[in-house]
Scaffold this motif. Sequence first.
Motif, mmCIF file in Angstrom:
data_model
loop_
_atom_site.group_PDB
_atom_site.id
_atom_site.type_symbol
_atom_site.label_atom_id
_atom_site.label_comp_id
_atom_site.label_asym_id
_atom_site.label_seq_id
_atom_site.Cartn_x
_atom_site.Cartn_y
_atom_site.Cartn_z
ATOM 1 N N GLU A 57 4.101 12.053 -5.654
ATOM 2 C CA GLU A 57 5.107 12.864 -6.330
ATOM 3 C C GLU A 57 4.656 13.321 -7.717
ATOM 4 N N GLN A 58 4.110 12.414 -8.519
ATOM 5 C CA GLN A 58 3.719 12.755 -9.888
ATOM 6 C C GLN A 58 2.312 13.324 -9.985
ATOM 7 N N GLN A 59 1.526 13.205 -8.925
ATOM 8 C CA GLN A 59 0.165 13.747 -8.877
ATOM 9 C C GLN A 59 -0.768 13.108 -9.892
ATOM 10 N N HIS A 60 -0.519 11.855 -10.219
ATOM 11 C CA HIS A 60 -1.437 11.091 -11.061
ATOM 12 C C HIS A 60 -1.224 9.608 -10.791
ATOM 13 N N ILE A 61 -2.207 8.807 -11.157
ATOM 14 C CA ILE A 61 -2.182 7.359 -10.952
ATOM 15 C C ILE A 61 -2.224 6.695 -12.318
ATOM 16 N N ARG A 70 -4.292 15.049 -8.002
ATOM 17 C CA ARG A 70 -3.662 16.279 -7.489
ATOM 18 C C ARG A 70 -4.217 16.591 -6.106
ATOM 19 N N THR A 71 -3.792 15.812 -5.175
ATOM 20 C CA THR A 71 -4.318 15.920 -3.824
ATOM 21 C C THR A 71 -3.188 16.118 -2.828
ATOM 22 N N ALA A 72 -3.484 16.824 -1.755
ATOM 23 C CA ALA A 72 -2.568 16.956 -0.624
ATOM 24 C C ALA A 72 -2.876 15.866 0.393
ATOM 25 N N GLN A 103 0.829 -1.206 0.000
ATOM 26 C CA GLN A 103 0.000 0.000 0.000
ATOM 27 C C GLN A 103 0.866 1.259 0.000
ATOM 28 N N HIS A 104 1.989 1.221 0.721
ATOM 29 C CA HIS A 104 2.901 2.360 0.687
ATOM 30 C C HIS A 104 3.485 2.562 -0.700
ATOM 31 N N GLN A 105 3.811 1.468 -1.377
ATOM 32 C CA GLN A 105 4.355 1.584 -2.730
ATOM 33 C C GLN A 105 3.330 2.142 -3.705
ATOM 34 N N ALA A 106 2.049 1.868 -3.467
ATOM 35 C CA ALA A 106 1.019 2.395 -4.361
ATOM 36 C C ALA A 106 0.872 3.906 -4.226
ATOM 37 N N LEU A 107 1.323 4.477 -3.108
ATOM 38 C CA LEU A 107 1.203 5.916 -2.903
ATOM 39 C C LEU A 107 2.354 6.710 -3.507
ATOM 40 N N LEU A 108 3.445 6.053 -3.883
ATOM 41 C CA LEU A 108 4.637 6.765 -4.326
ATOM 42 C C LEU A 108 4.366 7.616 -5.556
ATOM 43 N N ARG A 164 8.862 12.049 0.571
ATOM 44 C CA ARG A 164 7.837 12.769 -0.173
ATOM 45 C C ARG A 164 6.997 13.687 0.711
ATOM 46 N N PHE A 165 7.156 13.607 1.999
ATOM 47 C CA PHE A 165 6.434 14.501 2.903
ATOM 48 C C PHE A 165 7.231 15.793 3.067
ATOM 49 N N ASP A 166 6.553 16.913 2.838
ATOM 50 C CA ASP A 166 7.217 18.209 2.960
ATOM 51 C C ASP A 166 7.493 18.569 4.416
ATOM 52 N N LEU A 167 6.557 18.269 5.296
ATOM 53 C CA LEU A 167 6.706 18.585 6.711
ATOM 54 C C LEU A 167 6.417 17.339 7.528
ATOM 55 N N LEU A 168 7.152 17.186 8.608
ATOM 56 C CA LEU A 168 6.971 16.051 9.506
ATOM 57 C C LEU A 168 7.012 16.582 10.937
ATOM 58 N N PHE A 169 5.927 16.362 11.664
ATOM 59 C CA PHE A 169 5.815 16.847 13.038
ATOM 60 C C PHE A 169 5.673 15.667 13.982
ATOM 61 N N ILE A 170 6.360 15.763 15.106
ATOM 62 C CA ILE A 170 6.332 14.713 16.121
ATOM 63 C C ILE A 170 5.649 15.266 17.365
ATOM 64 N N LEU A 171 4.599 14.595 17.800
ATOM 65 C CA LEU A 171 3.841 14.994 18.981
ATOM 66 C C LEU A 171 4.158 14.020 20.116
ATOM 67 N N LEU A 172 4.630 14.553 21.217
ATOM 68 C CA LEU A 172 4.989 13.735 22.367
ATOM 69 C C LEU A 172 4.057 14.054 23.531
ATOM 70 N N ASP A 173 3.663 13.022 24.246
ATOM 71 C CA ASP A 173 2.774 13.162 25.393
ATOM 72 C C ASP A 173 3.629 13.346 26.647
ATOM 73 N N ASN A 174 4.146 14.565 26.814
ATOM 74 C CA ASN A 174 4.967 14.863 27.986
ATOM 75 C C ASN A 174 4.086 15.365 29.134
ATOM 76 N N PRO A 175 4.263 14.848 30.322
ATOM 77 C CA PRO A 175 3.434 15.307 31.459
ATOM 78 C C PRO A 175 3.696 16.771 31.772
ATOM 79 N N ASP A 176 2.630 17.536 31.915
ATOM 80 C CA ASP A 176 2.706 18.948 32.281
ATOM 81 C C ASP A 176 1.481 19.262 33.123
ATOM 82 N N GLN A 177 1.689 19.616 34.361
ATOM 83 C CA GLN A 177 0.580 19.756 35.303
ATOM 84 C C GLN A 177 -0.395 20.846 34.874
#
Length: 400
Positions: A95-99, A113-115, A86-91, A146-159
């Motif tokens: 990038e080319q914006q067509h199937i 042509r989708t984000a 399935q990951h290979q089908a998305l390549l 192929r991802f322009d931005l990558l964000f990491i969300l961490l569950d850090n304890p904060d009272q």
Amino acid sequence: VGVRGEAHILVVGDPGLGKSQMLQACANVAPRGVYVCGNTSTSAGLTVSLTREAGTGDYSLEAGALVMADRGVCCIDEFDKMQQIQHQALLEGMEQQHISIAKGGLVCRLPARTAILAAANPAQGHYNKAKTVSENLRISAPLLSRFDLLFILLDNPDQELDSLLSKHVMSLHSGNNNSSAVNSGINRNSSSMNNSRRMEEGLNTSVLGGQDAEERTLSERLKYSNGEEAPEPLSHSSVRKFICYARRYVRPRLAVSAATILQTFYLELRALHHSSGDTAPPITTRHLEALVRLTQARAKCELREEATAADARDVVELMRHSMLDTYSDDLGKLHFDRSSHSSGSSNRGQAKRFLAALQRHSHAACKSVFTLKELERIGQEAQLDPAAVNCVVDGLNQQG
């Protein structure tokens, strides 16, 4: 050859942080949005399938999620649960914006042509900063690139932050619509927490450093000031109309000052990766194209026909924040020889050589405890520099 005009974003985080709700809200607000779950979708359901009609025997095409979300957004949840096929089908679509399809004597190409906005959970249930994104998600390098931005969300304890979030959840269940003040408090505290995290990382490079003190950063402009009331949220229909108008009529072009800022940022990244050695993954023109796309999208948000230097600085800040999450280890230090798709905080081959040499010395000397100087001497005999030995020892200590 046309250049890809849609930006792809990947959000990686610990479970229970609201990633699925964010994707569903994005799919509902978008003029054309498709929401799929990775663990229940197939490669044909994501791209396109070819079926044969029972009566006539003719072939017909059935569009998948990427084709149905053409000129829109495709939200993929549980991205880490998808199979490799399935990951290979998305390549191609990303990038080319067509199937492209070639089955049953039928060769055709459908627009996609989708984000893509994807969310994933770490493989071990909790994100391990000692490992890279690829090791936490078990996703191939071509797909992550192929991802322009990558964000990491961490569950850090904060009272204080946990208290505000619990009040917000309780207000939703109790029927008290008092979420504006809670949201403003969350924005203030979360942004201050992010700023303190950046200060602790101690970055001193020109590429990953902050902006001028006289200018307000993007994170400072997005948070509420003390005593400022949250504005009334826009309706879904208003947001859809705004997005449709911006996509159809606004075509921003880069100003000379904006192009200079992006080019300088790109060249400095290339220089930093070149100084990191051959083990560092290359910074290619794909990164530069991502900067241009995001800068034009930033100008579209304000319906401007020209992307200014301020837009470029905002995009550089976003890219800087994304790279901090990608390249920093669990101690807050930057390692440009580790990327989203490389090995962990230490090179795997060097770690194996060091452990093999350490095991030989342990059997020969009949001892299991070594001092740091002895470890450095063993590393020198294994043709490893002291920095690599320290990285291996730090990684082993962090893993217990």
